[in-house]
Structure formats: structure tokens, C-alpha cells
Design an enzyme around this catalytic site. Sequence first.
Site, PDB file in Angstrom:
ATOM      1  N   SER A  26      19.842   4.330   7.734  1.00 17.23           N
ATOM      2  CA  SER A  26      18.257   4.751   7.299  1.00 17.23           C
ATOM      3  C   SER A  26      18.000   5.953   8.061  1.00 17.23           C
ATOM      4  O   SER A  26      18.101   6.140   9.380  1.00 17.23           O
ATOM      5  CB  SER A  26      17.633   3.722   8.076  1.00 17.23           C
ATOM      6  OG  SER A  26      16.063   3.925   8.013  1.00 17.23           O
ATOM      7  N   HIS A  31      19.471   5.203   2.979  1.00 12.56           N
ATOM      8  CA  HIS A  31      18.458   4.218   2.777  1.00 12.56           C
ATOM      9  C   HIS A  31      17.357   5.154   3.324  1.00 12.56           C
ATOM     10  O   HIS A  31      17.237   5.793   4.465  1.00 12.56           O
ATOM     11  CB  HIS A  31      18.418   3.244   3.863  1.00 12.56           C
ATOM     12  CG  HIS A  31      17.292   2.083   3.620  1.00 12.56           C
ATOM     13  ND1 HIS A  31      17.499   1.166   2.895  1.00 12.56           N
ATOM     14  CD2 HIS A  31      16.408   1.756   4.423  1.00 12.56           C
ATOM     15  CE1 HIS A  31      16.246   0.634   2.864  1.00 12.56           C
ATOM     16  NE2 HIS A  31      15.905   0.665   4.200  1.00 12.56           N
ATOM     17  N   ASP A  57      13.125   5.187   4.201  1.00 17.29           N
ATOM     18  CA  ASP A  57      12.127   4.435   4.426  1.00 17.29           C
ATOM     19  C   ASP A  57      10.619   5.096   4.086  1.00 17.29           C
ATOM     20  O   ASP A  57      10.178   5.957   4.986  1.00 17.29           O
ATOM     21  CB  ASP A  57      12.288   3.743   5.733  1.00 17.29           C
ATOM     22  CG  ASP A  57      13.280   2.823   5.872  1.00 17.29           C
ATOM     23  OD1 ASP A  57      13.267   1.836   5.348  1.00 17.29           O
ATOM     24  OD2 ASP A  57      14.082   3.036   6.916  1.00 17.29           O
ATOM     25  N   MET A  71       7.037   4.992   4.091  1.00 17.80           N
ATOM     26  CA  MET A  71       5.600   4.018   4.828  1.00 17.80           C
ATOM     27  C   MET A  71       4.400   4.853   4.807  1.00 17.80           C
ATOM     28  O   MET A  71       4.381   5.909   4.730  1.00 17.80           O
ATOM     29  CB  MET A  71       6.140   4.071   6.430  1.00 17.80           C
ATOM     30  CG  MET A  71       7.342   3.384   6.628  1.00 17.80           C
ATOM     31  SD  MET A  71       7.519   2.925   8.315  1.00 17.80           S
ATOM     32  CE  MET A  71       9.216   2.563   8.556  1.00 17.80           C
ATOM     33  N   HIS A  92      13.161   2.453  -0.141  1.00 15.27           N
ATOM     34  CA  HIS A  92      12.431   1.328   0.449  1.00 15.27           C
ATOM     35  C   HIS A  92      10.939   1.556   0.422  1.00 15.27           C
ATOM     36  O   HIS A  92      10.788   2.181   1.536  1.00 15.27           O
ATOM     37  CB  HIS A  92      13.056   0.681   1.999  1.00 15.27           C
ATOM     38  CG  HIS A  92      12.527  -0.544   2.527  1.00 15.27           C
ATOM     39  ND1 HIS A  92      12.687  -0.827   3.645  1.00 15.27           N
ATOM     40  CD2 HIS A  92      11.559  -1.454   1.977  1.00 15.27           C
ATOM     41  CE1 HIS A  92      12.096  -1.875   3.960  1.00 15.27           C
ATOM     42  NE2 HIS A  92      11.261  -2.427   2.821  1.00 15.27           N
ATOM     43  N   MET A 115       7.366   0.863   1.658  1.00 13.74           N
ATOM     44  CA  MET A 115       6.544  -0.165   2.616  1.00 13.74           C
ATOM     45  C   MET A 115       5.183   0.416   2.351  1.00 13.74           C
ATOM     46  O   MET A 115       4.352   1.145   3.378  1.00 13.74           O
ATOM     47  CB  MET A 115       7.046  -0.071   3.969  1.00 13.74           C
ATOM     48  CG  MET A 115       8.365  -0.666   4.143  1.00 13.74           C
ATOM     49  SD  MET A 115       9.425  -0.325   5.779  1.00 13.74           S
ATOM     50  CE  MET A 115      10.179   1.134   5.208  1.00 13.74           C
ATOM     51  N   MET A 118      14.234  -8.474   5.259  1.00 11.82           N
ATOM     52  CA  MET A 118      13.764  -7.735   6.473  1.00 11.82           C
ATOM     53  C   MET A 118      14.031  -8.559   7.859  1.00 11.82           C
ATOM     54  O   MET A 118      13.707  -9.907   7.691  1.00 11.82           O
ATOM     55  CB  MET A 118      12.359  -7.579   6.584  1.00 11.82           C
ATOM     56  CG  MET A 118      11.931  -6.531   5.495  1.00 11.82           C
ATOM     57  SD  MET A 118      12.652  -4.856   5.434  1.00 11.82           S
ATOM     58  CE  MET A 118      12.482  -4.458   7.118  1.00 11.82           C
ATOM     59  N   GLY A 164       8.244  -1.133   9.629  1.00 15.31           N
ATOM     60  CA  GLY A 164       7.340  -0.298  10.235  1.00 15.31           C
ATOM     61  C   GLY A 164       7.892   0.684  11.216  1.00 15.31           C
ATOM     62  O   GLY A 164       7.456   1.933  11.313  1.00 15.31           O
ATOM     63  N   PHE A 165       9.071   0.096  11.819  1.00 13.18           N
ATOM     64  CA  PHE A 165       9.636   1.030  12.936  1.00 13.18           C
ATOM     65  C   PHE A 165      11.096   0.564  13.188  1.00 13.18           C
ATOM     66  O   PHE A 165      11.691  -0.474  12.747  1.00 13.18           O
ATOM     67  CB  PHE A 165       8.954   0.859  14.462  1.00 13.18           C
ATOM     68  CG  PHE A 165       7.347   1.032  14.241  1.00 13.18           C
ATOM     69  CD1 PHE A 165       6.721   2.257  14.457  1.00 13.18           C
ATOM     70  CD2 PHE A 165       6.603  -0.263  14.219  1.00 13.18           C
ATOM     71  CE1 PHE A 165       5.600   2.676  14.660  1.00 13.18           C
ATOM     72  CE2 PHE A 165       5.153   0.199  13.866  1.00 13.18           C
ATOM     73  CZ  PHE A 165       4.652   1.498  14.494  1.00 13.18           C
ATOM     74  N   GLY A 166      11.745   1.812  13.304  1.00 12.29           N
ATOM     75  CA  GLY A 166      13.186   1.450  13.614  1.00 12.29           C
ATOM     76  C   GLY A 166      13.325   1.197  15.092  1.00 12.29           C
ATOM     77  O   GLY A 166      12.321   1.094  15.963  1.00 12.29           O
ATOM     78  N   GLY A 167      14.604   0.700  15.285  1.00 11.00           N
ATOM     79  CA  GLY A 167      14.939   0.215  16.818  1.00 11.00           C
ATOM     80  C   GLY A 167      14.488  -1.147  17.351  1.00 11.00           C
ATOM     81  O   GLY A 167      14.358  -1.284  18.738  1.00 11.00           O
ATOM     82  N   ASP A 211      17.880  -5.586   6.444  1.00  8.95           N
ATOM     83  CA  ASP A 211      17.298  -4.357   6.941  1.00  8.95           C
ATOM     84  C   ASP A 211      16.453  -4.650   8.252  1.00  8.95           C
ATOM     85  O   ASP A 211      15.607  -5.325   8.289  1.00  8.95           O
ATOM     86  CB  ASP A 211      16.251  -3.729   5.957  1.00  8.95           C
ATOM     87  CG  ASP A 211      15.812  -2.300   6.427  1.00  8.95           C
ATOM     88  OD1 ASP A 211      16.049  -1.853   7.488  1.00  8.95           O
ATOM     89  OD2 ASP A 211      14.842  -1.864   5.588  1.00  8.95           O
ATOM     90  N   GLY A 261      19.531   1.995  11.047  1.00 11.73           N
ATOM     91  CA  GLY A 261      19.133   3.280  11.774  1.00 11.73           C
ATOM     92  C   GLY A 261      19.549   3.396  12.894  1.00 11.73           C
ATOM     93  O   GLY A 261      20.578   4.432  12.944  1.00 11.73           O
ATOM     94  N   SER A 262      19.049   2.865  14.179  1.00  5.56           N
ATOM     95  CA  SER A 262      19.494   3.416  15.464  1.00  5.56           C
ATOM     96  C   SER A 262      20.941   2.865  15.734  1.00  5.56           C
ATOM     97  O   SER A 262      21.746   3.830  16.500  1.00  5.56           O
ATOM     98  CB  SER A 262      18.587   2.659  16.388  1.00  5.56           C
ATOM     99  OG  SER A 262      18.360   1.152  15.911  1.00  5.56           O
TER     100      SER A 262
END
Length: 226
Positions: A12, A37, A39, A41, A70, A72, A141, A146-149, A176, A198-199
Site C-alpha cells: 500500500s 495498492h 488507498d 480516502m 481501494h 474508502m 479489512m 482510515g490509517f496505516g500501521g 488489508d 503498507g508499514s
Amino acid sequence: MSFDRSVKIAPSILSADFADFGREIRAIEDQGADWVHVDVMDGHFVPNLTFGPPAVKAFRRHVTTVMDVHLMISPVDPYIDAYAEAGADILTAHVEAGAHTHRTLQAIRAAGMKAGVALNPGTPAEAVEHLLDLADLVCVMTVNPGFGGQRFIDMTEKVRRLRAMIGDREVHIEIDGGVDTGTARRVVEAGADVLVAGSAVFRGGSVEDASVYGRNIAAIREAAAG
Ligand code: DX5
Ligand code: ZN
């Protein structure tokens, strides 16, 4: 895009350097990413805001694999043509984003893209049961979007149910959120084939030190294989 159930790693770019998307995309693809990927938002469906169709169109110039977008966002339908024009290969909408996901998936395919449907952690597998003939991908999901990590939320049972519901349809199961070397194996065992990370991919690396991305991708792939 041909269909198979081999494990695909989809980094991501939410975890990339936002000032350097072109080089970041090329770096992850050079280092073994199967898909990219993206994201999207809207600050409304999720409490964060990223990028829209013009940025996604600019990313397209650098993607040589599969651009997996993706959404959102809510509503989805007014933007489908813009993401087709931006060059998305797969466009995924949330089942929670509106009352007419059936129509949305038809419209995504009619615009020439593969259609994905995403489920928030609180939404049961059965919410997509009557959509599977219209979908090319179900995104489960494993964080609240809304957020990575964020920390992985175990959805193994949901993945198993979806895998059984899908049967021999050519529908990918994508996971994801919070995917890393510690969580990849259990979701693949349950039936997932696309792992967004992602992270866990970008951690410790940079475009100048991209071999770290390669090692991170390889480690997730190895963990997934068990
Ligand atoms: C979350 C996004 C994810 C996220 C994954 O809203 O949809 O794609 O970037 O990031 P990690 O792997 O860091 O959880
Ligand atoms: Zn995502």
C-alpha cells in the site's frame, strides 16, 4: 489480468513518501511487488483524506503490474468513470458505502475494470453472499479503515466462510490491514490470496535503500508460504 490463487503481495503506497510516489512505485515493483495498492480516502467515509482521480492517474504512469484501487469513499457511483479514466485495473468499493453495492459493482465492470467489494471488520461475510457473481475480489479489512500501521484484527473465520461461499468462482480474497510476517500465514491458510501490506513493506527502507523493501516483501511471502 489472468486469474490465479497464488499469493500476491500488494504494497500500500499509503506508507510511501507522498512527495515521491513515482520513484516509490517503481522501487516496490523492482523489489518484487505483485500489485500496487492505492488507498483512496475521502475524510467522510473514513476519518482521513488521501488523493483523488488526478493523483491516481499520475500513479498509473509508473505502475507496470496491477493498479489495485481501494475506495474508502461514499458515495462511490459518481466517481467510477473518473477512476476508470485514471487507469485502475481493480476498483474496490465498500459494502458499507451505500445501499446499492449490487449496482455499483455492475457499474465498475461496465466501465471496464475488475470489481472489488470490501468489508469492514464489523460486517459479516454474508453481506456479500449475493454479490459474488458480480465481484472479482473481496477485500477483508483486518483493521478499521482510515490509517496505516494499525494492529491486525483477526478475521480468519470470516475469510474461511468467504472462501467456502466463493467456491470455484474466480474471486480473489484480499486481506488489508496489519499484514506482516506474524499474520500472513493464518489468512493464507484460511483462503486469502492477496496480501496488502503498507508499514510492513515500507518499514526501514526508502527509494535510496530499496533493497529493504525487497527483503520485507520476501519475508512476508515466505511467512505466507509457511
Ligand atoms: C487502511 C488501508 C490499508 C493500509 C494498510 O485503511 O486500507 O491499505 O494502508 O496499511 P498497514 O499494512 O500498515 O496496516
Ligand atoms: Zn487498502
